[in-house]
Structure formats: C-alpha cells, structure tokens
Design an enzyme around this catalytic site. Structure first.
Site, PDB file in Angstrom:
ATOM      1  N   ASN A   1       1.944  -6.081 -10.485  1.00 36.95           N
ATOM      2  CA  ASN A   1       0.964  -5.742  -9.449  1.00 36.95           C
ATOM      3  C   ASN A   1      -0.328  -6.478  -9.758  1.00 36.95           C
ATOM      4  O   ASN A   1      -0.638  -6.729 -10.922  1.00 36.95           O
ATOM      5  CB  ASN A   1       0.701  -4.230  -9.452  1.00 36.95           C
ATOM      6  CG  ASN A   1      -0.278  -3.825  -8.354  1.00 36.95           C
ATOM      7  OD1 ASN A   1      -0.171  -4.309  -7.215  1.00 36.95           O
ATOM      8  ND2 ASN A   1      -1.227  -2.961  -8.678  1.00 36.95           N
TER       9      ASN A   1
ATOM     10  N   HIS B   1      -4.418  -6.110  -9.234  1.00 42.44           N
ATOM     11  CA  HIS B   1      -5.407  -5.080  -8.930  1.00 42.44           C
ATOM     12  C   HIS B   1      -6.805  -5.689  -9.022  1.00 42.44           C
ATOM     13  O   HIS B   1      -7.108  -6.403  -9.988  1.00 42.44           O
ATOM     14  CB  HIS B   1      -5.264  -3.924  -9.931  1.00 42.44           C
ATOM     15  CG  HIS B   1      -6.197  -2.806  -9.631  1.00 42.44           C
ATOM     16  ND1 HIS B   1      -5.987  -1.912  -8.600  1.00 42.44           N
ATOM     17  CD2 HIS B   1      -7.381  -2.444 -10.197  1.00 42.44           C
ATOM     18  CE1 HIS B   1      -6.982  -1.051  -8.558  1.00 42.44           C
ATOM     19  NE2 HIS B   1      -7.842  -1.347  -9.504  1.00 42.44           N
TER      20      HIS B   1
ATOM     21  N   GLU C   1      -8.056 -14.007  -7.982  1.00 43.51           N
ATOM     22  CA  GLU C   1      -6.722 -13.409  -7.836  1.00 43.51           C
ATOM     23  C   GLU C   1      -5.696 -14.486  -7.490  1.00 43.51           C
ATOM     24  O   GLU C   1      -4.582 -14.494  -8.003  1.00 43.51           O
ATOM     25  CB  GLU C   1      -6.725 -12.351  -6.721  1.00 43.51           C
ATOM     26  CG  GLU C   1      -7.528 -11.110  -7.048  1.00 43.51           C
ATOM     27  CD  GLU C   1      -7.427 -10.044  -5.967  1.00 43.51           C
ATOM     28  OE1 GLU C   1      -6.354  -9.867  -5.372  1.00 43.51           O
ATOM     29  OE2 GLU C   1      -8.446  -9.372  -5.698  1.00 43.51           O
TER      30      GLU C   1
ATOM     31  N   MET D   1       0.804  -1.228   0.000  1.00 44.15           N
ATOM     32  CA  MET D   1       0.000   0.000   0.000  1.00 44.15           C
ATOM     33  C   MET D   1       0.840   1.282   0.000  1.00 44.15           C
ATOM     34  O   MET D   1       0.479   2.259   0.649  1.00 44.15           O
ATOM     35  CB  MET D   1      -0.957  -0.018   1.218  1.00 44.15           C
ATOM     36  CG  MET D   1      -1.910  -1.192   1.226  1.00 44.15           C
ATOM     37  SD  MET D   1      -2.904  -1.313  -0.284  1.00 44.15           S
ATOM     38  CE  MET D   1      -4.060   0.025   0.008  1.00 44.15           C
TER      39      MET D   1
HETATM   40  C1  GRF Z   1      -6.009  -7.682  -3.158  1.00 41.47           C
HETATM   41  O1  GRF Z   1      -7.366  -7.498  -3.413  1.00 41.47           O
HETATM   42  C2  GRF Z   1      -5.186  -7.115  -4.280  1.00 41.47           C
HETATM   43  O2  GRF Z   1      -5.800  -7.234  -5.524  1.00 41.47           O
HETATM   44  C3  GRF Z   1      -5.061  -5.666  -3.902  1.00 41.47           C
HETATM   45  O3  GRF Z   1      -4.941  -5.654  -2.510  1.00 41.47           O
HETATM   46  C4  GRF Z   1      -5.544  -6.833  -1.966  1.00 41.47           C
HETATM   47  C5  GRF Z   1      -4.479  -7.519  -1.180  1.00 41.47           C
HETATM   48  O4  GRF Z   1      -4.961  -8.648  -0.506  1.00 41.47           O
HETATM   49  N1  GRF Z   1      -3.943  -5.064  -4.577  1.00 41.47           N
HETATM   50  P1  GRF Z   1      -3.929  -9.687   0.125  1.00 41.47           P
HETATM   51  O5  GRF Z   1      -3.044  -8.876   1.102  1.00 41.47           O
HETATM   52  O6  GRF Z   1      -3.131 -10.274  -0.979  1.00 41.47           O
HETATM   53  O7  GRF Z   1      -4.781 -10.674   0.840  1.00 41.47           O
END
Ligand code: GRF
Length: 197
Positions: free
Chosen positions: A109, A111, A176, A92
């Site tokens: 990255n 997203h 993801e 972040m």
């Molecule tokens: C995920 O939704 C990712 O796409 C976004 O931040 C979130 C991170 O989740 N960039 P985690 O820490 O991988 O569980």
C-alpha cells in the site's frame, strides 16, 4: 528474468496506478501489471488502464451482502489472473484480516505520510495543523493493522510556510509516483527468489 504478475487495486483517480504502469513498461522492471481492479465503476483511472491495454475489472462492493463476500469475489478474480502481488493504489476499502492473511507479504500500500505518523485519512491537513516541518509518503506491506505493516520505502518533502493541503499533497504525490515503482520493484525482486504462491 521472470516478471511477477501484479494487480493494482484502485477506487478513484489512479495516478499512482499510472506511475506503476509507466514504470512497468521498462523491460528490466521485475513486475508485469496484469490487471487493474476497481470497486467503483466510475473510477477515473480505469480509462487509462484500458487505453494502455491492461485488463480492467470492476467488482462493486455494493453488490455483495458482506465484506467477506466482496473479498471472496475479489480473491477469485485475482487468483484467476495468476496474480502474485497486489498493489493498493488509492483503494478505499478496508480489507479484512482473512483476505490480508491470504496475501501476506505480497500486498503493498502507498500512504501519504511518513508512517507511523498520520495513519488514516486527511494526512496533509493533520500535518499542517501540527506545524510539521517535514512530511512525505510511505510504501508498506499490508497487515491487519491499518497503515501499520512493515515499511519498504519512504520519501520526505519539506512543509513550507505558505503550504495549503493542496500544495502539500501535490508535493507529496510527486514523490509517491517515484517511490511506488521503486517499492514494487523491490518486492518483486525479493519474491522472485521465492516460490510462487
Ligand atoms: C494517494 O495519495 C495515496 O497515497 C493514497 O490515496 C491517494 C491515491 O491517489 N493512498 P491516486 O488515486 O493514486 O491518484
């Protein structure tokens, strides 16, 4: 087969990092997860990395006077580990163009939207507010434009009438965890044909 040395950068929960670590256990996977770096000491994902025998490093941005100073420390650590690929996984901090340029073509990255739709934060809430019927996630190369780099892979999910941001985000997150390992494998395969940095 040479495995490309990969660092995963996190700030919190780390579920995508866990999916990458799990995928990289496969001897045929082209990337080796060498370290997990967090800018927050309280990132929940760090414990998983340690339990799985992966080096962890906390580089707290609050300990540096400028964004550049933080990134210099981060860059030095990554170079000291011989890193060839960086995977941002819920990291972040916005990175400067200077740092991004040093890792051009080597930083990924994930997203939680079908880019170019919904760059930035609160993607699930915004998709629901718009009445979107499909949503998803994207893995892209990082460029100075936030969430704007070349797309490697995307996965789609339906948006259901009864969805809340939580149910939609859970459906996207499941994708993801499948998509990110595929994208990392793809980039590692591409880069392994080129020279090391
Ligand atoms: C995920 O939704 C990712 O796409 C976004 O931040 C979130 C991170 O989740 N960039 P985690 O820490 O991988 O569980």
């Amino acid at each position: 087969m040479r495995k490309l040395k990969t660092a995963i950068l996190i700030s919190g929960r780390g579920s995508n990092m866990m999916a990458l670590v799990d995928a990289a256990r496969d001897p045929a996977f082209r990337a080796e997860i060498v370290c997990v770096v967090s800018n927050r000491a309280d990132a929940k994902g760090l414990a998983f990395a340690t339990e799985n025998g992966i080096a962890t490093e906390v580089i707290d941005h609050k300990g540096f006077p400028t964004r550049e100073a933080f990134e210099t420390a981060l860059d030095s650590y990554l170079r000291s580990c011989g890193i060839e690929i960086i995977a941002l996984a819920g990291f972040m901090r916005v990175l400067t163009a200077g740092f991004i340029a040093r890792w051009e073509g080597r930083m990924l990255n994930i997203h939680p939207s079908l880019l170019p739709a919904y760059k930035g934060l609160h993607t699930h809430e915004r998709a629901l507010a718009d009445g979107a019927t499909r949503h998803g996630c994207t893995v892209h190369l990082v460029t100075p434009e936030l969430d704007g780099g070349p797309i490697l892979l995307q996965a789609q999910v339906p948006v259901l009438a009864e969805d809340t941001a939580d149910t939609l985000s859970a459906r996207v997150l499941e994708q993801e965890h499948k998509l990110y390992p595929q994208a990392l494998a793809l980039l590692a395969a591409r880069l392994s044909k080129e020279d090391t940095p």
